[in-house]
Design an enzyme around this catalytic site. Structure first.
Site, PDB file in Angstrom:
ATOM      1  CG  ASP A   8      -1.923   1.055   1.282  1.00 56.05           C
ATOM      2  OD1 ASP A   8      -2.179   1.642   0.213  1.00 56.05           O
ATOM      3  OD2 ASP A   8      -2.473   1.315   2.366  1.00 56.05           O
ATOM      4  CG  ASP A 106      -3.023   3.697  -2.827  1.00 56.73           C
ATOM      5  OD1 ASP A 106      -4.142   3.211  -2.990  1.00 56.73           O
ATOM      6  OD2 ASP A 106      -2.606   4.107  -1.733  1.00 56.73           O
ATOM      7  CD  GLU A 107      -5.419  -1.195  -0.543  1.00 55.48           C
ATOM      8  OE1 GLU A 107      -5.943  -2.087   0.101  1.00 55.48           O
ATOM      9  OE2 GLU A 107      -5.913  -0.048  -0.631  1.00 55.48           O
TER      10      GLU A 107
HETATM   11 MG   LIG Z   1      -2.524   3.919   0.315  1.00 56.74          MG
END
Ligand SMILES: [Mg+2]
Length: 392
Positions: A8, A106-107
């Site tokens: 993350d 983003d993960e």
């Molecule tokens: Mg994040």
């Protein structure tokens, strides 16, 4: 042995802004809706760590953020830029394993079970991936390592930013026991309140309860789910990249809206945005989701599964309109609208009749031309006929 990484990026949107504006380094940066001097609508997407020190959080109404941090640097999201950085990061993941499941820009989950011979143990791999992200993008990420997927996700969040949290295989229950139950996947504020009344605050308290009791209180599905999560039983695998992907776009209105004309125009605008991204990626999709937030902040989604995948603005617009019909009867005003397409596949001949294909090819060519114009002159240059006035 199975090994999952959950990776993350740290305060992703804000971190990208900080990277692109070195003069903002260490300052409170709030990416999200326009605060309009405390009168704005919409929410915070991401707050930098300096902004979090003021109590600003993602998903918080932007007005509240303004109250807590009036001196912050407020910026509108630059999705094209974040998407480009995200693609770089996902490429790094793919260079370590083909088994990746992006959860958002983003993960992602990475199943690295099959990559250990090549890259070493999961912890060494996590370090290498963090280093690559740092050197290729200038950003930091936090990683959780576990044999259980849901545990890897919880772990990645514990030592942010720039964290690396390793849960030894077999030690999952002990790792979870001291954590608050809200950390478990799918345990929301409502469930937390009920659990608290039962004297359950930590995951360890939950581990000691019987399945019968939890099922009685929460129903079978939720009761079993909570107990499984508490006991680190998570049979879900990493889904394939292709399946998990979806393309979506949403917008929050400046004022709550009821006018069917405005709603239809907005749906067309959203359909056009999503379809143009689908074309850019050369994909089409089988599932259309319409998302709708009411004035009292309830979020409702409706979904249509199509026999034939769609890719064109018009088809997407028509499907979204059909889904919208199911909301219309409810009355009330709309705060947010969104359209998403999932179960994507790469473009290829499908089972259309020749007539269909000819028609669609023509429409497809027209839309490609639209994309070219848009790429050259920007989005505002070319709006469809009924979209002439600018939307928020
Ligand atoms: Mg994040």
């Amino acid at each position: 042995m199975t090994a999952f990484l959950h990776i993350d990026m740290d305060a992703f949107f804000a971190a990208v802004e900080e990277l692109d504006h070195p003069e903002w380094r260490g300052k409170p940066i709030i990416v999200g809706a326009d605060p309009r001097g405390g009168q704005g609508r919409g929410v915070v997407s991401t707050a930098s760590y300096a902004a979090r020190a003021f109590g600003v959080r993602s998903a918080m109404p932007i007005r509240q953020a303004w109250q807590r941090c009036p001196g912050g640097i407020y910026v509108r999201p630059r999705m094209a830029r974040y998407t480009a950085v995200s693609e770089k990061v996902m490429d790094i993941f793919r260079s370590f394993t083909p088994r990746i499941q992006p959860i958002s820009l983003d993960e992602a989950f990475l199943d690295v079970t099959g990559s250990m011979r090549l890259f070493g143990d999961p912890v060494a791999m996590a370090r290498r991936i963090k280093d690559r992200i740092q050197s290729d993008t200038g950003l930091t990420a936090s990683v959780g390592v576990s044999a259980v997927k849901s545990v890897a996700k919880i772990a990645s969040d514990l030592e942010k930013p720039d964290g690396l949290t390793v849960v030894p295989e077999g030690g999952e229950k002990a790792f979870l026991a001291p954590l608050e139950v809200r950390r478990l996947w799918g345990v929301g504020p409502k469930a937390c309140a009920v659990l608290e009344r039962l004297g359950i605050r930590r995951v360890g308290d939950l581990q000691e309860r019987s399945k019968g009791e939890l099922v009685r209180i929460f129903g079978r599905a939720a009761g079993e789910h909570y107990l499984n999560m508490a006991n680190a039983v998570d049979p879900r695998e990493v889904h394939d990249d292709e399946e998990a992907r979806s393309i979506s776009h949403e917008t929050t209105f400046l004022a709550d809206v009821q006018d069917p004309e405005v709603i239809a125009r907005t749906l067309l605008w959203l359909a056009d945005k999503v379809a143009s991204r689908m074309r850019k990626q050369g994909v089409r999709g089988h599932v259309v989701t319409l998302k709708y937030r009411t004035e009292d902040f309830r979020t409702i989604t409706r979904r249509a599964t199509l026999k034939q995948p769609l890719e064109h603005t018009n088809d997407l617009f028509e499907t979204a309109k059909r889904l919208w019909k199911r909301f219309e009867g409810m009355g009330g005003k709309v705060r947010l609208l969104g359209i998403g397409v999932s179960r994507l596949e790469s473009g290829g001949a499908n089972q259309m009749t020749l007539f269909d294909r000819e028609n669609r090819n023509r429409e497809g060519a027209a839309e490609k031309a639209v994309d070219r114009v848009r790429a050259r002159f920007g989005n505002r240059a070319l709006f469809r006929g009924s979209l002439l006035d600018e939307r928020t």
